[in-house]
Design an enzyme around this catalytic site. Structure first.
Site, PDB file in Angstrom:
ATOM      1  N   PHE A   1       0.228 -15.775   0.362  1.00 16.31           N
ATOM      2  CA  PHE A   1       0.960 -15.269  -0.633  1.00 16.31           C
ATOM      3  C   PHE A   1       2.391 -15.311  -0.115  1.00 16.31           C
ATOM      4  O   PHE A   1       2.249 -14.490   1.528  1.00 16.31           O
ATOM      5  CB  PHE A   1       0.600 -13.996  -1.174  1.00 16.31           C
ATOM      6  CG  PHE A   1       1.684 -13.461  -2.185  1.00 16.31           C
ATOM      7  CD1 PHE A   1       1.996 -14.439  -3.350  1.00 16.31           C
ATOM      8  CD2 PHE A   1       2.620 -12.578  -1.523  1.00 16.31           C
ATOM      9  CE1 PHE A   1       3.047 -13.599  -4.535  1.00 16.31           C
ATOM     10  CE2 PHE A   1       3.619 -12.006  -2.778  1.00 16.31           C
ATOM     11  CZ  PHE A   1       3.595 -12.446  -3.940  1.00 16.31           C
TER      12      PHE A   1
ATOM     13  N   ASP B   1       4.361 -14.812   8.715  1.00 19.76           N
ATOM     14  CA  ASP B   1       4.464 -13.981   7.949  1.00 19.76           C
ATOM     15  C   ASP B   1       3.625 -12.507   8.297  1.00 19.76           C
ATOM     16  O   ASP B   1       2.579 -12.562   7.369  1.00 19.76           O
ATOM     17  CB  ASP B   1       4.024 -14.320   6.864  1.00 19.76           C
ATOM     18  CG  ASP B   1       4.843 -13.792   4.776  1.00 19.76           C
ATOM     19  OD1 ASP B   1       5.178 -12.193   5.434  1.00 19.76           O
ATOM     20  OD2 ASP B   1       4.396 -14.175   4.637  1.00 19.76           O
TER      21      ASP B   1
ATOM     22  N   LYS C   1       8.156  -5.568   2.816  1.00 21.25           N
ATOM     23  CA  LYS C   1       7.817  -4.210   2.112  1.00 21.25           C
ATOM     24  C   LYS C   1       8.096  -2.846   2.989  1.00 21.25           C
ATOM     25  O   LYS C   1       8.635  -2.248   2.671  1.00 21.25           O
ATOM     26  CB  LYS C   1       6.499  -4.780   2.434  1.00 21.25           C
ATOM     27  CG  LYS C   1       5.787  -5.547   1.510  1.00 21.25           C
ATOM     28  CD  LYS C   1       4.457  -6.099   0.940  1.00 21.25           C
ATOM     29  CE  LYS C   1       4.101  -6.504  -0.272  1.00 21.25           C
ATOM     30  NZ  LYS C   1       3.816  -7.899  -0.196  1.00 21.25           N
TER      31      LYS C   1
HETATM   32  C1  PLP Z   1       4.123  -9.340  -0.747  1.00 24.76           C
HETATM   33  C2  PLP Z   1       4.375 -10.316  -0.252  1.00 24.76           C
HETATM   34  C3  PLP Z   1       5.602 -11.262   0.496  1.00 24.76           C
HETATM   35  C4  PLP Z   1       6.374 -10.900  -0.793  1.00 24.76           C
HETATM   36  O1  PLP Z   1       7.563  -9.531  -0.332  1.00 24.76           O
HETATM   37  P1  PLP Z   1       8.614  -9.675  -2.017  1.00 24.76           P
HETATM   38  O2  PLP Z   1       8.508  -8.484  -1.388  1.00 24.76           O
HETATM   39  O3  PLP Z   1       7.299  -9.038  -3.317  1.00 24.76           O
HETATM   40  O4  PLP Z   1       9.325 -10.259  -2.553  1.00 24.76           O
HETATM   41  C5  PLP Z   1       5.568 -12.458   1.489  1.00 24.76           C
HETATM   42  N1  PLP Z   1       4.722 -12.412   2.236  1.00 24.76           N
HETATM   43  C6  PLP Z   1       3.515 -11.260   2.378  1.00 24.76           C
HETATM   44  C7  PLP Z   1       2.937 -11.706   3.188  1.00 24.76           C
HETATM   45  C8  PLP Z   1       3.568 -10.352   1.276  1.00 24.76           C
HETATM   46  O5  PLP Z   1       2.283  -9.890   1.236  1.00 24.76           O
END
Ligand code: PLP
Length: 396
Positions: free
Chosen positions: A139, A224, A253
């Site tokens: 994700f 990420d 986050k």
């Molecule tokens: C939550 C998340 C995102 C997206 O973050 P948003 O602030 O909702 O755009 C991207 N990568 C990872 C691994 C995440 O957990």
């Protein structure tokens, strides 16, 4: 005139249904206040918050250090845009640079995880290559570029056509990565632990192999760390245990300690790809959000929370493993996936909610928890007790 109904969960739901796009579905409760890991809903019911605003509230709710920093900043200077500097953003950039261990790393600030990954995509285009390799199940966010990286068909398919030349490979499979990454690959993006997919850990050596494959082909390795980052797994970004250095790190986050803030950090070698005018964000690096981030980092360091996250995470894992009905407890630090023997995670999350505990079901089998770093051992034991009770009731 009719007397207005008293604000509570049911009025909140009615208002939501009349005003909100249906993309989320209607939440069961409206939260109105919190302190530490305890939150209260609009009916006055109390909850133990083990989701932490999806891994964001690193210091819980209403932490005095954040209240102080944010209050001071908003009473001094609110927003300046990137036409000007301000002390908070400079301090935060220095802290992040230090955390990477690369004194030549350079930071770009934005507001969310998706934006951080969008910045990484654009940065990678400036290598002159366009191909990208990502993982199935990963994700990376919901904007068009980030959703193109995301390896979950249900979230992607309705929005095709997406970015082209993105190949998804099996997460954890070194041979598959080897086959997919070529001299045309601009970047490989991987989560150190796949959070939204249900806290999925790669086999040991996977990131190291990814590093070697990227070195060989000249592709950028983008980590990420949006969910694993800011100390949640016991290190600043979640990849350090594999002893690699990525080319790019994306975070969001927890970065703002509960305020919206994201960043893309490019390390030595890719730190000069962006030229003036190539990218931007009006709110990125906002003084109030940065003040909250600086306060959060300060507390994490001064209270030794990186270490305690590992201790508390191990306690959680050990205690949860003893509960019948759980087949596996996985994760690192305070990012934990609890795999159930029966596919009733959604019903369990609902049961826990009615028993006063907030968690999230990432699928029918997995409950994810990502509590604040300030949880106590008692909070852990209360959580484990509640989990055992709710699961026992559900399974009869
Ligand atoms: C939550 C998340 C995102 C997206 O973050 P948003 O602030 O909702 O755009 C991207 N990568 C990872 C691994 C995440 O957990």
């Amino acid at each position: 005139m009719r007397k207005p109904r008293k604000f509570g969960n049911s009025l909140a739901q009615a208002t939501w249904n009349k005003t909100f796009q249906p993309n989320y579905g209607t939440p069961p409760i409206s939260l109105v206040k919190g302190k530490g890991v305890i939150v209260y809903d609009a009916d006055g019911k109390k909850y133990l918050d083990f989701l932490g605003g999806i891994a964001t509230n690193l210091l819980g709710h209403a932490h005095p250090a954040i209240i102080k920093a944010v209050t001071k900043q908003i009473s001094t200077l609110s927003h300046v845009s990137n036409f000007y500097m301000h002390p908070q953003v400079l301090q935060l950039a220095q802290s992040l640079q230090k955390m990477t261990g690369d004194k030549n790393s350079k930071v770009f600030f934005c507001n969310s995880g998706a934006e951080a990954n969008e910045a990484a995509i654009k940065l990678s285009r400036l290598t002159g290559r366009t191909n990208i390799v990502a993982a199935h199940g990963a994700f990376h966010g919901r904007t068009m570029g980030a959703i193109s990286l995301t390896g979950q068909p249900a979230k992607r398919d309705p929005f095709k056509p997406l970015l082209r030349k993105i190949k998804h490979v099996k997460y954890g499979d070194i041979a598959a990565l080897h086959r997919a990454v070529t001299r045309k690959t601009a970047m490989v993006i991987l989560e150190p632990i796949m959070g939204e997919a249900g806290v999925v850990l790669p086999p040991k050596g996977y990131l190291k192999a990814a590093r070697a494959i990227c070195d060989k082909t000249g592709a950028l390795l983008v980590i990420d760390a949006v969910q694993t980052g800011m100390g949640r797994t016991g290190t600043w970004f979640g990849y350090e245990n594999e002893e690699i250095t990525p080319d790019v790190i994306t975070i969001a986050k927890g970065l703002g300690g509960g305020l919206p803030l994201g960043a893309m950090i490019a390390l030595e070698g890719s730190n000069n790809l962006f030229k003036p005018g190539d990218h931007g964000s009006t709110f990125g690096g906002n003084p109030v959000a940065c003040a909250a981030a600086n306060a959060t980092i300060n507390v994490i360091q001064s209270k030794g929370l990186l270490k305690s996250n590992v201790v508390l995470g191990n306690l959680l894992k050990n205690e949860l493993t003893k509960i019948p009905g759980i087949s596996e407890v996985r994760g690192r630090g305070l990012l934990i996936g609890i795999v159930l023997k029966t596919a009733n995670a959604k019903a369990l999350a609902a049961g826990l909610l009615s028993d006063g505990v907030l968690v999230n079901a990432t699928s029918d089998e997995v409950i994810r928890i990502a509590p604040a770093f300030i949880i106590s051992k008692k909070n852990v034991m209360d959580f484990v007790g509640a989990f055992q009770k709710s699961l026992g009731e559900l399974n009869g």
